[in-house]
Design a protein around this motif. Sequence first.
Motif, PDB file in Angstrom:
ATOM      1  N   SER A 110      19.825  26.223  15.720  1.00 50.79           N
ATOM      2  CA  SER A 110      18.866  26.430  14.626  1.00 50.79           C
ATOM      3  C   SER A 110      19.297  25.756  13.330  1.00 50.79           C
ATOM      4  O   SER A 110      18.556  25.774  12.349  1.00 50.79           O
ATOM      5  CB  SER A 110      18.683  27.934  14.373  1.00 50.79           C
ATOM      6  N   ARG A 111      20.484  25.137  13.330  1.00 52.84           N
ATOM      7  CA  ARG A 111      21.016  24.613  12.064  1.00 52.84           C
ATOM      8  C   ARG A 111      21.284  23.120  12.056  1.00 52.84           C
ATOM      9  O   ARG A 111      21.232  22.483  11.016  1.00 52.84           O
ATOM     10  CB  ARG A 111      22.320  25.351  11.724  1.00 52.84           C
ATOM     11  N   ILE A 112      21.601  22.547  13.195  1.00 49.20           N
ATOM     12  CA  ILE A 112      21.949  21.123  13.225  1.00 49.20           C
ATOM     13  C   ILE A 112      20.700  20.288  12.954  1.00 49.20           C
ATOM     14  O   ILE A 112      19.596  20.629  13.395  1.00 49.20           O
ATOM     15  CB  ILE A 112      22.592  20.754  14.583  1.00 49.20           C
ATOM     16  N   SER A 113      20.865  19.196  12.217  1.00 52.34           N
ATOM     17  CA  SER A 113      19.709  18.365  11.856  1.00 52.34           C
ATOM     18  C   SER A 113      19.393  17.360  12.956  1.00 52.34           C
ATOM     19  O   SER A 113      20.234  17.044  13.801  1.00 52.34           O
ATOM     20  CB  SER A 113      20.000  17.620  10.551  1.00 52.34           C
ATOM     21  N   GLU A 114      18.177  16.847  12.914  1.00 56.35           N
ATOM     22  CA  GLU A 114      17.782  15.816  13.873  1.00 56.35           C
ATOM     23  C   GLU A 114      18.637  14.560  13.697  1.00 56.35           C
ATOM     24  O   GLU A 114      18.975  13.883  14.674  1.00 56.35           O
ATOM     25  CB  GLU A 114      16.301  15.469  13.698  1.00 56.35           C
ATOM     26  N   GLU A 115      18.990  14.262  12.448  1.00 57.41           N
ATOM     27  CA  GLU A 115      19.840  13.096  12.186  1.00 57.41           C
ATOM     28  C   GLU A 115      21.208  13.266  12.843  1.00 57.41           C
ATOM     29  O   GLU A 115      21.747  12.303  13.424  1.00 57.41           O
ATOM     30  CB  GLU A 115      20.009  12.893  10.674  1.00 57.41           C
ATOM     31  N   GLN A 116      21.775  14.464  12.763  1.00 60.36           N
ATOM     32  CA  GLN A 116      23.065  14.724  13.404  1.00 60.36           C
ATOM     33  C   GLN A 116      22.960  14.582  14.925  1.00 60.36           C
ATOM     34  O   GLN A 116      23.862  14.054  15.582  1.00 60.36           O
ATOM     35  CB  GLN A 116      23.570  16.120  13.038  1.00 60.36           C
ATOM     36  N   ARG A 123      26.257   8.035  20.197  1.00 59.86           N
ATOM     37  CA  ARG A 123      27.651   7.967  20.664  1.00 59.86           C
ATOM     38  C   ARG A 123      27.707   7.993  22.187  1.00 59.86           C
ATOM     39  O   ARG A 123      28.487   7.261  22.802  1.00 59.86           O
ATOM     40  CB  ARG A 123      28.458   9.121  20.091  1.00 59.86           C
ATOM     41  N   LEU A 124      26.898   8.824  22.793  1.00 57.40           N
ATOM     42  CA  LEU A 124      26.873   8.886  24.257  1.00 57.40           C
ATOM     43  C   LEU A 124      26.346   7.589  24.847  1.00 57.40           C
ATOM     44  O   LEU A 124      26.865   7.098  25.856  1.00 57.40           O
ATOM     45  CB  LEU A 124      26.020  10.072  24.719  1.00 57.40           C
ATOM     46  N   ASP A 125      25.320   7.012  24.225  1.00 63.28           N
ATOM     47  CA  ASP A 125      24.764   5.744  24.704  1.00 63.28           C
ATOM     48  C   ASP A 125      25.810   4.629  24.640  1.00 63.28           C
ATOM     49  O   ASP A 125      25.902   3.778  25.533  1.00 63.28           O
ATOM     50  CB  ASP A 125      23.544   5.342  23.864  1.00 63.28           C
ATOM     51  N   GLU A 134      40.981   6.624  26.571  1.00 66.51           N
ATOM     52  CA  GLU A 134      40.974   6.673  25.102  1.00 66.51           C
ATOM     53  C   GLU A 134      39.551   6.732  24.560  1.00 66.51           C
ATOM     54  O   GLU A 134      39.267   7.490  23.624  1.00 66.51           O
ATOM     55  CB  GLU A 134      41.705   5.446  24.537  1.00 66.51           C
ATOM     56  N   GLU A 135      38.647   5.945  25.144  1.00 68.27           N
ATOM     57  CA  GLU A 135      37.248   5.959  24.698  1.00 68.27           C
ATOM     58  C   GLU A 135      36.595   7.296  25.001  1.00 68.27           C
ATOM     59  O   GLU A 135      35.835   7.838  24.189  1.00 68.27           O
ATOM     60  CB  GLU A 135      36.480   4.833  25.386  1.00 68.27           C
ATOM     61  N   LEU A 136      36.898   7.833  26.169  1.00 70.96           N
ATOM     62  CA  LEU A 136      36.323   9.113  26.566  1.00 70.96           C
ATOM     63  C   LEU A 136      36.817  10.245  25.665  1.00 70.96           C
ATOM     64  O   LEU A 136      36.039  11.102  25.237  1.00 70.96           O
ATOM     65  CB  LEU A 136      36.684   9.410  28.020  1.00 70.96           C
ATOM     66  N   VAL A 137      38.110  10.224  25.362  1.00 64.16           N
ATOM     67  CA  VAL A 137      38.683  11.241  24.479  1.00 64.16           C
ATOM     68  C   VAL A 137      38.032  11.185  23.103  1.00 64.16           C
ATOM     69  O   VAL A 137      37.645  12.211  22.532  1.00 64.16           O
ATOM     70  CB  VAL A 137      40.218  11.062  24.359  1.00 64.16           C
ATOM     71  N   ALA A 138      37.896   9.962  22.553  1.00 62.34           N
ATOM     72  CA  ALA A 138      37.304   9.819  21.220  1.00 62.34           C
ATOM     73  C   ALA A 138      35.861  10.309  21.193  1.00 62.34           C
ATOM     74  O   ALA A 138      35.439  11.013  20.263  1.00 62.34           O
ATOM     75  CB  ALA A 138      37.375   8.361  20.781  1.00 62.34           C
ATOM     76  N   CYS A 139      35.095   9.957  22.231  1.00 63.33           N
ATOM     77  CA  CYS A 139      33.692  10.370  22.294  1.00 63.33           C
ATOM     78  C   CYS A 139      33.577  11.879  22.465  1.00 63.33           C
ATOM     79  O   CYS A 139      32.778  12.538  21.791  1.00 63.33           O
ATOM     80  CB  CYS A 139      32.983   9.648  23.436  1.00 63.33           C
ATOM     81  N   GLU A 142      34.449  13.673  19.173  1.00 64.76           N
ATOM     82  CA  GLU A 142      33.405  13.571  18.157  1.00 64.76           C
ATOM     83  C   GLU A 142      32.141  14.331  18.556  1.00 64.76           C
ATOM     84  O   GLU A 142      31.444  14.880  17.702  1.00 64.76           O
ATOM     85  CB  GLU A 142      33.079  12.098  17.881  1.00 64.76           C
ATOM     86  N   PHE A 143      31.843  14.361  19.843  1.00 63.95           N
ATOM     87  CA  PHE A 143      30.674  15.110  20.316  1.00 63.95           C
ATOM     88  C   PHE A 143      30.817  16.589  19.962  1.00 63.95           C
ATOM     89  O   PHE A 143      29.926  17.199  19.372  1.00 63.95           O
ATOM     90  CB  PHE A 143      30.517  14.929  21.824  1.00 63.95           C
TER      91      PHE A 143
END
Length: 223
Positions: A110-116, A123-125, A134-139, A142-143
Motif C-alpha cells: 500500500s506504500r511503494i510507488s509505481e516509480e519504485q 533491474r530484473l529485465d 556477483e550479478e545475481l547477488v547485486a540484483c 537491490e530487489f
Amino acid sequence: MAVTDEAIEKIKGMIVSGALRPGDRLPKESELAAELGLSRNSLREAVRALSLIRILDVRQGDGTYVTSLDPQLLLEAMGFVVDFHRDDTVLEFLAVRRILEPAATAMAASRISEEQLDVLDARLDALGGDPSVEELVACDLEFHRGIARGCGNSVLCSLLDGLSGPATRARVWRGLDRRDAVGRTLREHRAILGALRDRDAEAARSWATVHIASVEQWLRSAR
C-alpha cells in the motif's frame, strides 16, 4: 556494575531524557565527568564504546557529538556482525528474515510507488537469463532493499538490510544449484512484484514467505 558500564548508562540516560539531543555537542570532558560523578578515564572509555556503536561521533580537534541516532546508522554494526557468522548459522538468519520480510512486503503493497516498482522491474529485465553470482547477488540485494524501503518503516528496513548483506547472499548463492535457483528466484521476484502492483498485501506476504522458504529448503538439502 563496572565503572565503564556505569558511565555508559549515565550518558545513555542523558540522551534518552533529552538532556542531550541528536547533533548536540557533549560538554567538555572535565565538566561532564564532574556532572556525572565519574572519573575522566571511565568517561573516556564510555565515549569510546558509544562511538563504536555510532551513538557518539568523536571529531578530533572539535569535540564529541551525539549522532543523528538514525536507525540505519545505529544498526550498521549488525550487518558487520552478520557477515562473520558461521555457515551453520545461515539458516538461523534466514528464519529471522522469513519472519520480518513478508511483513515488510505486505506493508509495501500500500506504500511503494509505481516509480519504485518500475525500477525493480527494470533491474530484473537487465539481469538476463544467465547472470554471474556477483550479478545475481547485486540484483537480489537491490530487489529486496527496494521493497524494504517501500514499506515506509525505517527501522524494519534497516533490520532487514543488516540481516543479509552482500557477503551473506554470496555465501548462500554459491551453495545452491544455480541452474534451478536463478529461474526459480526470478519467477518468485516477478510474482512478488505482481502482487505489489495489484496492491494485494496478502499475496505479497505469501510470495515473500515462499521466496525465503525456498532458499531455506535449498540450503537444507545442500548441507
